[in-house]
Design an enzyme around this catalytic site. Structure first.
Site, mmCIF file in Angstrom:
data_model
loop_
_atom_site.group_PDB
_atom_site.id
_atom_site.type_symbol
_atom_site.label_atom_id
_atom_site.label_comp_id
_atom_site.label_asym_id
_atom_site.label_seq_id
_atom_site.Cartn_x
_atom_site.Cartn_y
_atom_site.Cartn_z
ATOM 1 N N ASP A 59 0.954 -1.246 0.050
ATOM 2 C CA ASP A 59 -0.052 -0.014 0.096
ATOM 3 C C ASP A 59 0.738 1.065 0.043
ATOM 4 O OD1 ASP A 59 1.012 -0.151 2.499
ATOM 5 O OD2 ASP A 59 -0.824 0.408 3.606
ATOM 6 N N HIS A 60 2.148 1.170 0.296
ATOM 7 C CA HIS A 60 2.983 2.403 0.528
ATOM 8 C C HIS A 60 3.638 2.867 -0.921
ATOM 9 C CE1 HIS A 60 2.311 2.324 4.675
ATOM 10 N NE2 HIS A 60 3.168 3.039 4.986
ATOM 11 N N ASP A 63 4.216 -0.613 11.564
ATOM 12 C CA ASP A 63 3.764 0.503 11.243
ATOM 13 C C ASP A 63 3.362 1.088 12.290
ATOM 14 O OD1 ASP A 63 2.972 2.180 8.501
ATOM 15 O OD2 ASP A 63 1.638 2.658 10.101
ATOM 16 N N ARG A 107 -0.492 12.763 10.000
ATOM 17 C CA ARG A 107 0.653 13.561 10.272
ATOM 18 C C ARG A 107 0.670 14.688 9.135
ATOM 19 N NH1 ARG A 107 3.906 8.232 11.565
ATOM 20 N NH2 ARG A 107 3.164 8.176 13.752
ATOM 21 N N SER A 142 6.912 7.757 12.435
ATOM 22 C CA SER A 142 6.723 6.455 12.120
ATOM 23 C C SER A 142 7.570 5.341 12.886
ATOM 24 C CB SER A 142 7.021 6.343 10.484
ATOM 25 O OG SER A 142 7.076 5.244 9.901
ATOM 26 N N ARG A 198 9.131 3.221 11.503
ATOM 27 C CA ARG A 198 10.334 2.789 10.220
ATOM 28 C C ARG A 198 11.698 2.595 11.181
ATOM 29 N NH1 ARG A 198 9.978 8.345 6.963
ATOM 30 N NH2 ARG A 198 7.821 7.548 7.233
#
Length: 763
Positions: free
Chosen positions: A103-104, A168, A457, A652, A654
């Protein structure tokens, strides 16, 4: 032909039933140990202890606890690194139900079909890699276009009382169905997929009592926008936020999900709601009546005890009360999601701060607000404007949350409603602009402007890469109203618009549907089931690929003090994971550690010159880009540290923000305070994540300092570390640093990473 795993109407229903079967006994054990009524959060935590029934009470905010999550979810950008790490763990199959979602990596530019096809063409190597890895290791794969991970999880996997982790930060969205769902780095996900315990410091608890009932232009989004204003971006750090009260029960399940989703923006470990009728309705509507039937048998255990909610001040570490009947629409921003302004006060505040009031783009979607209910309410405003002869002043962009939502909304006419605005854009069921995957025309000019969106965000440069874009967060209803008016200071409650006939009209209040009257529908939801036996599936990674790179072990600690280190950068002010490892165009390198390391800290502001991506190279005396300077330090065998400010690494989940400095040879990150996930990610990758014992010492650190660790050889839980900063004039400052490492985490550091330790223990 390969045999595929059979999927029932509800994914993993047998697992869910097993979780529910153990609930009564484990909650009884927890009550006996704690000697008090339990909040919902405590019930879920204590029923998911790795050890089984509780044998001792775990101290909030202090005790490290091993948990056994029920499932794992990964999105494509983070799944690459997580699965590359899992491939090193030597396991034949994941130990718990797991999924990956594409999806990213799909950029919003023209519209859904063209953008999806272009995304597939550009990212085919990565998508094929994920597909094959999932097929091999028993992981469900949701293909490009299937939808945004958190919406898909809510529709298919989330269940009341469950615990899941996801790579995520907005995994917390699943709290809308009463889960404790927590965002983590990929190394944490690897632990759970490998059948190991997952460690978390026992969270503190913030209770939010919701009274009254929303009406008019107010929506669930305004609840979390209000809470963000109260708690700020770090007020929820180390805490679970538990919502309760009559107001909570009046919200839809997807509305609850919206509130939980943006809990990531206050730093909360997660947020959740007790099981109620709205969850029953949503589960049934999404084909999971069997979950309702199972949950109803233990319904008393899937919400907080009555005494807790009757006397919440006795059971929560902090209590907030919000009357939904009095709540009004908010706009949060710019540049931070906690700058909350009621729409009625926005004009004065914007003028005082010089925020541009005209809006060219208004965007609805993201994992936060892309449900059927969201689209239906926004569509009603568009229909009202069309009926009253008002044309929109801004471009309205729509990202549906999933193929199921899109298909159903198309069937019921909502997407056609949006298309009545000539310049509306229906984008792919993907994250798109929310994570910088937006090819916005003219953004490269860097002009000062404002946009409004329903995302979570709004950090500088996040949506379109332009540092001068002022992004404001609002509900889908407010986004639609602002798109029509073209101005941020438009208050639909009090203001009028001029239609094509020159008449003054007022927009009607939004109307929508919690769930589709004719039920959800979809032709192809985009799910790929894994092979029952993946042993023959081959996963190929080309050694010449610039998108994917097999991982090599990080070196173990040599057991000695770090001496002669340099300060790579002293970051000034807010330094999020976006600043440390940008998304947007860099997403394509998420599976190639060396390539993506070229974005390390390029967004951080250097406190010594107040510029970005410009630091002094102590080898040459010249200034250069952060990654390039660090690569020279690494090549020369010179250790380095990064210094940071408050809430370093917010945003995030990440883990690239931890892996990149680790890969390039940074030894430690010394800051005033950490965001939870980033601190854990640093620990997992064998890095030193430490904090100033005295925050004022941040100011003592000079650009040309040489840094020596004086007692790292005695690294131990609860023991401060002593650092010596030697200045160019020969003077020194001794700085004491705190840390939160326990014995196991120190073992990660000694081994070089948590994954290294797993492999050692396997052998």
């Amino acid at each position: 032909m390969k045999k595929k795993i059979k999927i029932d109407m509800t994914f993993d229903i047998d697992m869910i039933k097993k979780v529910y079967e153990r609930y009564p006994e484990r909650i009884a054990a927890a009550r006996q140990i704690t000697g008090k009524p339990l909040t919902l959060s405590e019930k879920i935590l204590y029923t998911h202890l790795w050890e089984g029934n509780a044998t001792k009470e775990h101290e909030r905010g202090n005790s490290y606890v091993d948990f056994a999550p029920d499932r794992v979810a990964m999105q494509d950008a983070t799944a690459q690194m997580a699965l590359l790490q899992f491939m090193q763990a030597g396991k034949a199959k994941v130990a718990v139900p797991s999924t990956a979602h594409a999806d990213h990596l799909i950029q919003a530019r023209v519209g859904a079909e063209a953008d999806l096809q272009e995304g597939i063409n550009k990212n085919s190597e990565v998508f094929n890699f994920l597909s094959s890895v999932c097929d091999k290791y028993g992981i469900g794969f949701w293909k490009p276009g299937a939808g945004i991970i958190h919406q898909v999880v809510l529709e298919n996997y989330a269940f009341p009382g469950g615990m899941m982790i996801g790579t995520d930060s907005h995994t917390v969205n699943a709290g809308g169905l009463g889960m404790v769902a927590i965002g983590v780095g990929g190394a944490d996900a690897v632990d759970v997929m490998a059948g190991m315990a997952w460690e978390l410091k026992m969270p503190k608890l913030i209770g939010v009592k919701l009274t009254g009932k929303m009406s008019g232009w107010t929506s669930a989004k305004d609840v979390i926008l209000k809470v963000a204003g109260i708690l700020t971006v770090k007020g929820g750090t180390g805490c679970i936020v538990e919502y309760f009260g009559e107001g909570a029960e009046s919200l839809s399940a997807t509305g609850k999900g919206t509130i939980c989703n943006m809990g990531a923006e206050i730093g909360a470990t997660t947020s959740t709601f007790g099981y109620d009728d709205s969850m029953r309705r949503y589960l049934a509507a999404t084909g999971r009546q069997d979950v309702v039937d199972a949950a109803d048998k233990i319904a008393e255990h899937l919400t907080g005890d009555a005494e807790v909610y009757a006397n919440p001040e006795q059971y929560f570490d902090q209590l907030i009360e919000i009357n939904l009947s009095e709540l009004t629409p908010h706009l949060n921003g710019p540049f931070t999601p906690d700058l909350a302004t009621p729409v009625s006060e926005f004009r004065a505040k914007a003028e005082a701060n010089g925020w541009p009031l005209e809006v060219e783009w208004a965007l609805i979607g993201s994992c936060t607000n892309s449900s059927y209910e969201d689209l239906s309410r926004a569509a009603s405003i568009v229909e009202d404007a069309v009926a009253k002869g008002v044309k929109p002043k801004a471009i309205l962009g729509i990202n549906p949350g999933s193929e199921q939502v899109k298909f159903t909304a198309e069937r019921d006419g909502f997407l056609d409603s949006f298309r009545k605005f000539e310049n509306a854009r229906i984008f792919t069921n993907a994250c798109g602009p929310c994570i910088g995957q937006w090819d916005r025309e003219g953004a490269e000019k860097g002009e000062k402007n404002s946009i409004i969106h329903s995302f979570n965000r709004n950090f500088a440069k996040r949506a379109d890469g332009n540092p001068n874009t002022h992004a404001f967060v609002a509900s889908p209803e407010m986004v639609a109203a602002v798109a029509i008016s073209g101005r941020l200071d438009f208050n639909p409650i009090t203001d009028t618009l001029t239609n094509e006939s020159g008449e003054q009209i007022r927009l009607d209040e939004p109307k929508g549907f919690e769930l589709p009257a004719k039920g959800f529908a979809v032709d192809d939801n985009g799910y790929q089931a894994p092979s029952e036996d993946g042993s023959t599936v081959e996963v190929k990674v080309s050694p010449t690929s610039d998108r994917l790179q097999l991982l090599e072990e990080f070196p173990a600690w040599d057991g000695k003090n770090i001496i002669g280190a340099r300060v790579l950068i002293k970051a000034f002010g807010k330094c999020t994971t976006d600043h440390i490892s940008m998304a947007g165009p860099w997403l394509k390198y998420r599976g190639h550690l060396d390539n993506i390391s070229n974005n390390m800290l390029i967004g951080a502001v250097n406190a010594y010159n107040m510029e970005t991506n410009k630091v002094k190279n102590e080898l040459t005396g010249e200034y250069g880009e952060v990654p390039a300077v660090q690569r020279q330090y690494k090549a020369a065998g010179i250790p380095s540290i990064v210094v940071g400010d408050q809430n370093y690494g917010e945003g995030s989940s990440r883990e690239h923000a931890a892996m990149e400095p680790r890969h390039l040879g940074v030894k430690a990150v010394l800051v005033k305070s950490f965001a939870r996930i980033h601190e854990t990610n640093l620990k997992k990758q064998g890095m030193l994540g430490i904090t100033f014992a005295n925050e004022a010492d941040y100011d003592k650190i000079q650009e040309d300092d040489v840094v020596n660790f004086l007692d790292l050889e005695q690294f131990a839980p609860g023991k401060q570390l002593t650092l010596e900063f030697v200045h160019t004039d020969g003077t020194k400052d001794i700085v004491m640093a705190n840390h939160t490492y326990n014995d196991q985490q120190i073992d990660w550091f000694k081994a070089g990473s948590a994954l290294n330790l797993i492999k050692q223990q396997e052998n």
